[in-house]
Write an enzyme that holds these catalytic residues in place. Structure first.
Site, PDB file in Angstrom:
ATOM      1  N   ASP A 184       0.884  -0.994  -0.098  1.00 22.25           N
ATOM      2  CA  ASP A 184       0.052  -0.040   0.097  1.00 22.25           C
ATOM      3  C   ASP A 184       1.161   1.268   0.094  1.00 22.25           C
ATOM      4  OD1 ASP A 184      -2.297  -1.524   0.025  1.00 22.25           O
ATOM      5  OD2 ASP A 184      -2.561  -1.312   2.430  1.00 22.25           O
ATOM      6  N   ASP A 201      -6.923  -1.423  -4.173  1.00 20.28           N
ATOM      7  CA  ASP A 201      -8.275  -1.281  -3.014  1.00 20.28           C
ATOM      8  C   ASP A 201      -9.049  -0.119  -3.678  1.00 20.28           C
ATOM      9  OD1 ASP A 201      -6.798  -2.887  -1.257  1.00 20.28           O
ATOM     10  OD2 ASP A 201      -5.516  -1.183  -0.285  1.00 20.28           O
TER      11      ASP A 201
END
Length: 169
Positions: free
Chosen positions: A121, A138
């Site tokens: 991320d 995401d």
């Protein structure tokens, strides 16, 4: 069962989502070398911050054991297979787009779990009081879920179901 034109569109959206996710992660990890930099301000509230997410989504339900890693990967693969079968008979564009985005995001994050043991991320907008760092996969999943909810609400207003075979009956 024959795949509808919208089903093929959903598969294409999933493939593009996976490609964009994996290209962005490649650039972040190997070209920009964000892991060595930690966090880099970009513009306004946007920063690039390296986080290895071992949890489910947005770091929730942290899973730092290898068994949990593989269980999460297997679950995401199972969800992707179910969505791939569902989208074969998609009769509405928003439904197809939603399922394509969710499939692509799930597959993108599964690739990370298998390769790295965690999901990479890096998109950080915590200056906007959004506490999680996330990635392209995401974002695709969340946009897909929002579109799925819109499709469900629109279907309810028209008196149709989420299953196109029920609509035809």
């Amino acid at each position: 069962m024959k795949v509808t034109k919208l089903g093929w569109t959903a598969y294409a959206i999933a493939a593009v989502s996976v490609l964009l996710d994996q290209l962005s992660k490649y650039w972040i990890l190997y070209v920009f070398e964000l892991p060595a930099r930690g966090s880099v301000p970009v513009a306004g509230p946007l920063s690039l911050t390296m986080v290895w997410n071992q949890g489910v989504s947005f770091g929730l339900l942290r899973a730092d054991q290898d068994l949990t890693r593989w269980a999460l990967a297997a679950f995401a693969i199972g969800v992707s297979v179910v969505l791939a079968l569902w989208v074969r008979k998609a009769g509405r564009p928003i439904l197809a787009y939603a399922l394509g985005l969710i499939m692509g995001g799930a597959i993108g994050n599964v690739i990370d779990r298998i390769r790295f043991g965690a999901v990479a991320d890096f998109i950080d907008v915590s200056a906007l009081y959004f506490p999680w760092v996330f990635n392209v996969a995401d974002a695709a999943i969340n946009i897909g879920i929002a579109l799925l909810l819109i499709d469900m609400i629109r279907g309810e207003k028209r008196g149709t179901s989420a299953n196109p075979t029920e609509d035809a009956a």
